[in-house]
Design a protein around this motif. Structure first.
Motif, PDB file in Angstrom:
ATOM      1  N   THR A 130       0.922  -1.288   0.104  1.00 40.02           N
ATOM      2  CA  THR A 130       0.024   0.142  -0.051  1.00 40.02           C
ATOM      3  C   THR A 130       0.814   1.276  -0.088  1.00 40.02           C
ATOM      4  N   HIS A 131       2.064   1.297   0.959  1.00 37.05           N
ATOM      5  CA  HIS A 131       2.753   2.256   0.845  1.00 37.05           C
ATOM      6  C   HIS A 131       3.560   2.811  -0.517  1.00 37.05           C
ATOM      7  N   ILE A 132       4.138   1.523  -0.981  1.00 37.24           N
ATOM      8  CA  ILE A 132       4.726   1.751  -2.365  1.00 37.24           C
ATOM      9  C   ILE A 132       3.862   1.969  -3.723  1.00 37.24           C
ATOM     10  N   ILE A 133       2.348   1.731  -3.604  1.00 39.95           N
ATOM     11  CA  ILE A 133       1.298   1.986  -4.394  1.00 39.95           C
ATOM     12  C   ILE A 133       1.080   3.489  -4.320  1.00 39.95           C
ATOM     13  N   ASN A 134       0.741   3.801  -2.978  1.00 34.99           N
ATOM     14  CA  ASN A 134       0.363   5.326  -2.878  1.00 34.99           C
ATOM     15  C   ASN A 134       1.245   6.268  -2.787  1.00 34.99           C
ATOM     16  N   ASP A 135       2.450   6.010  -2.063  1.00 33.90           N
ATOM     17  CA  ASP A 135       3.395   7.065  -1.565  1.00 33.90           C
ATOM     18  C   ASP A 135       4.426   7.228  -2.785  1.00 33.90           C
ATOM     19  N   HIS A 136       4.721   6.102  -3.593  1.00 33.82           N
ATOM     20  CA  HIS A 136       5.585   6.277  -4.626  1.00 33.82           C
ATOM     21  C   HIS A 136       4.838   6.212  -6.144  1.00 33.82           C
ATOM     22  N   ASN A 137       3.488   6.043  -5.962  1.00 33.12           N
ATOM     23  CA  ASN A 137       2.703   6.331  -7.083  1.00 33.12           C
ATOM     24  C   ASN A 137       3.071   5.181  -8.271  1.00 33.12           C
ATOM     25  N   ILE A 138       3.067   4.074  -7.701  1.00 26.73           N
ATOM     26  CA  ILE A 138       3.202   3.001  -8.296  1.00 26.73           C
ATOM     27  C   ILE A 138       1.972   2.222  -8.815  1.00 26.73           C
ATOM     28  N   ASP A 139       1.735   2.094 -10.182  1.00 25.23           N
ATOM     29  CA  ASP A 139       0.534   1.463 -10.481  1.00 25.23           C
ATOM     30  C   ASP A 139       0.621  -0.262 -10.210  1.00 25.23           C
ATOM     31  N   PRO A 140      -0.470  -0.590  -9.519  1.00 22.06           N
ATOM     32  CA  PRO A 140      -0.662  -2.228  -9.155  1.00 22.06           C
ATOM     33  C   PRO A 140      -0.405  -3.121 -10.299  1.00 22.06           C
ATOM     34  N   ALA A 141      -0.631  -2.656 -11.548  1.00 20.02           N
ATOM     35  CA  ALA A 141      -0.632  -3.456 -12.604  1.00 20.02           C
ATOM     36  C   ALA A 141       1.088  -3.811 -13.085  1.00 20.02           C
ATOM     37  N   ASN A 142       1.669  -2.800 -12.418  1.00 14.38           N
ATOM     38  CA  ASN A 142       3.375  -3.115 -12.945  1.00 14.38           C
ATOM     39  C   ASN A 142       3.985  -3.890 -11.952  1.00 14.38           C
ATOM     40  N   LEU A 143       3.225  -4.225 -10.744  1.00  8.80           N
ATOM     41  CA  LEU A 143       3.920  -5.096  -9.687  1.00  8.80           C
ATOM     42  C   LEU A 143       3.836  -6.529 -10.025  1.00  8.80           C
ATOM     43  N   THR A 144       4.991  -7.435  -9.522  1.00  6.33           N
ATOM     44  CA  THR A 144       4.972  -8.926  -9.506  1.00  6.33           C
ATOM     45  C   THR A 144       5.307  -9.194  -7.961  1.00  6.33           C
ATOM     46  N   VAL A 145       4.480  -9.797  -7.363  1.00  3.92           N
ATOM     47  CA  VAL A 145       4.807 -10.364  -6.012  1.00  3.92           C
ATOM     48  C   VAL A 145       4.936 -12.029  -6.040  1.00  3.92           C
ATOM     49  N   ILE A 146       6.005 -12.315  -5.283  1.00  2.17           N
ATOM     50  CA  ILE A 146       6.463 -13.785  -5.109  1.00  2.17           C
ATOM     51  C   ILE A 146       6.318 -13.964  -3.807  1.00  2.17           C
ATOM     52  N   CYS A 200      -4.184  -5.598  -2.727  1.00  2.90           N
ATOM     53  CA  CYS A 200      -3.601  -4.095  -3.217  1.00  2.90           C
ATOM     54  C   CYS A 200      -3.838  -4.251  -4.530  1.00  2.90           C
ATOM     55  N   ASP A 201      -4.571  -5.003  -5.021  1.00  3.48           N
ATOM     56  CA  ASP A 201      -5.154  -4.832  -6.720  1.00  3.48           C
ATOM     57  C   ASP A 201      -3.890  -5.429  -7.462  1.00  3.48           C
ATOM     58  N   ILE A 202      -3.137  -6.315  -7.051  1.00 12.34           N
ATOM     59  CA  ILE A 202      -2.129  -6.898  -7.616  1.00 12.34           C
ATOM     60  C   ILE A 202      -2.483  -8.242  -8.211  1.00 12.34           C
ATOM     61  N   ASP A 203      -2.445  -8.242  -9.499  1.00 12.92           N
ATOM     62  CA  ASP A 203      -2.839  -9.583 -10.080  1.00 12.92           C
ATOM     63  C   ASP A 203      -1.782 -10.820 -10.368  1.00 12.92           C
ATOM     64  N   ASN A 204      -0.621 -10.130 -10.539  1.00 12.41           N
ATOM     65  CA  ASN A 204       0.584 -10.951 -10.679  1.00 12.41           C
ATOM     66  C   ASN A 204       1.310 -11.595  -9.435  1.00 12.41           C
ATOM     67  N   VAL A 205       0.625 -12.504  -8.652  1.00 11.22           N
ATOM     68  CA  VAL A 205       0.872 -13.099  -7.419  1.00 11.22           C
ATOM     69  C   VAL A 205       1.307 -14.667  -7.436  1.00 11.22           C
ATOM     70  N   PHE A 206       2.267 -14.754  -7.061  1.00 14.37           N
ATOM     71  CA  PHE A 206       2.886 -16.255  -7.202  1.00 14.37           C
ATOM     72  C   PHE A 206       3.386 -16.846  -6.012  1.00 14.37           C
ATOM     73  N   VAL A 207       2.923 -18.187  -5.558  1.00 18.31           N
ATOM     74  CA  VAL A 207       3.054 -18.452  -4.342  1.00 18.31           C
ATOM     75  C   VAL A 207       3.944 -19.784  -4.385  1.00 18.31           C
ATOM     76  N   SER A 208       4.996 -20.021  -3.873  1.00 16.09           N
ATOM     77  CA  SER A 208       5.888 -21.241  -3.824  1.00 16.09           C
ATOM     78  C   SER A 208       4.911 -22.235  -2.834  1.00 16.09           C
ATOM     79  N   GLU A 209       5.360 -23.561  -3.531  1.00 14.90           N
ATOM     80  CA  GLU A 209       4.667 -24.665  -2.935  1.00 14.90           C
ATOM     81  C   GLU A 209       5.910 -25.426  -1.958  1.00 14.90           C
ATOM     82  N   ILE A 210       6.985 -24.974  -1.873  1.00 14.93           N
ATOM     83  CA  ILE A 210       7.919 -25.559  -1.204  1.00 14.93           C
ATOM     84  C   ILE A 210       7.692 -25.449   0.424  1.00 14.93           C
ATOM     85  N   ASN A 211       7.811 -26.575   1.172  1.00 15.05           N
ATOM     86  CA  ASN A 211       7.615 -26.361   2.506  1.00 15.05           C
ATOM     87  C   ASN A 211       8.994 -26.484   3.134  1.00 15.05           C
ATOM     88  N   THR A 212       9.479 -25.611   3.856  1.00 10.36           N
ATOM     89  CA  THR A 212      10.704 -25.663   4.520  1.00 10.36           C
ATOM     90  C   THR A 212      10.888 -26.668   5.699  1.00 10.36           C
TER      91      THR A 212
END
Length: 240
Positions: A130-146, A200-212
């Protein structure tokens, strides 16, 4: 991982953390090995002293080399580092907690979050993004989260006091836990961080299946208690 590296005993392998009781000189040697493997000088690395907080810090070139050989000059009391500058390696430590990487190639942004269950319940991923998007004016569509390798729900048992904390959260996590018996629950911390990113309206979200916890090559605090730490690192080199 616990493969390669110079650490021995409980810390066997490439332990990269100075705060767990391993020999400091050995850890620095492991960090040098790691730096050579990824092709960036260790002096370009940045470390923080993690406190299971919901706090974040914007790294600039003035911060390079902080925490590389001692915890004394590491960035204090933050569990997320991010930067818009090249040739800086951001690092966080894990041994079951959840690493959350995020980046935007368009905005030249990279970052990494340490999301243990405490930070996740404090909704650190939601607050950082939320801070990244609002305070740095980053479009959520540009973001990838892993959401990286961490302890999985089938291995993460908590008591009711942890579940009660979810009642104070901004987001709904009812789908992230189930009651295993009278006093124990199984909690899905990976899914909680995925929900926070998606909120945060981020569509590019990927989740690892690895269990430590079940891995034979990753450190796990729940499994071994006294153990080393992996490092989740993210960096961008100039012109790439």
């Amino acid at each position: 991982t616990n493969l390669d590296g110079k650490s021995t005993g409980d810390y066997k392998g490439l332990n990269l953390a100075l705060h767990v009781g391993d020999d400091d000189n050995t850890v620095v040697e492991n960090r040098q090995i790691y730096a050579e493997k990824i092709g960036i000088d260790l002096s370009n690395f940045v470390y923080s002293n993690q406190t299971h907080s919901d706090l974040y810090y914007q790294v600039t070139s003035k911060d390079i080399n902080k925490g590389t050989t001692s915890t004394l000059d590491a960035i204090k009391d933050v569990d997320c580092l991010y930067t818009f500058e090249d040739d800086i390696v951001l690092n966080m430590f894990y041994a079951d907690c959840t690493p959350v990487y995020f980046y935007s190639k368009i905005d030249n942004l990279i970052g990494v979050i340490h999301a243990g269950w405490q930070g996740t319940v404090k909704e650190i991923t939601y607050k950082v993004l939320t801070h990244i998007i609002n305070d740095h004016n980053i479009d959520p569509a540009n973001l990838t989260v892993i959401v990286g390798p961490s302890i999985s729900q089938e291995s993460f048992e908590v008591e009711g006091d942890v579940i009660e904390k979810l009642n104070d959260c901004k987001l709904d996590y009812n789908s992230c836990y189930f009651k295993e018996n009278v006093v124990k629950y199984k909690l899905d911390v990976k899914k909680m961080n995925m929900i926070q990113a998606q909120a945060c309206d981020i569509d590019n979200v990927f989740v690892s299946e690895i269990n430590t916890y079940e891995s034979d090559y990753l450190y796990s605090y729940r499994r071994n208690n006294v153990t080393g730490r992996m490092s989740a690192s993210i960096f961008k080199t100039s012109g790439k």
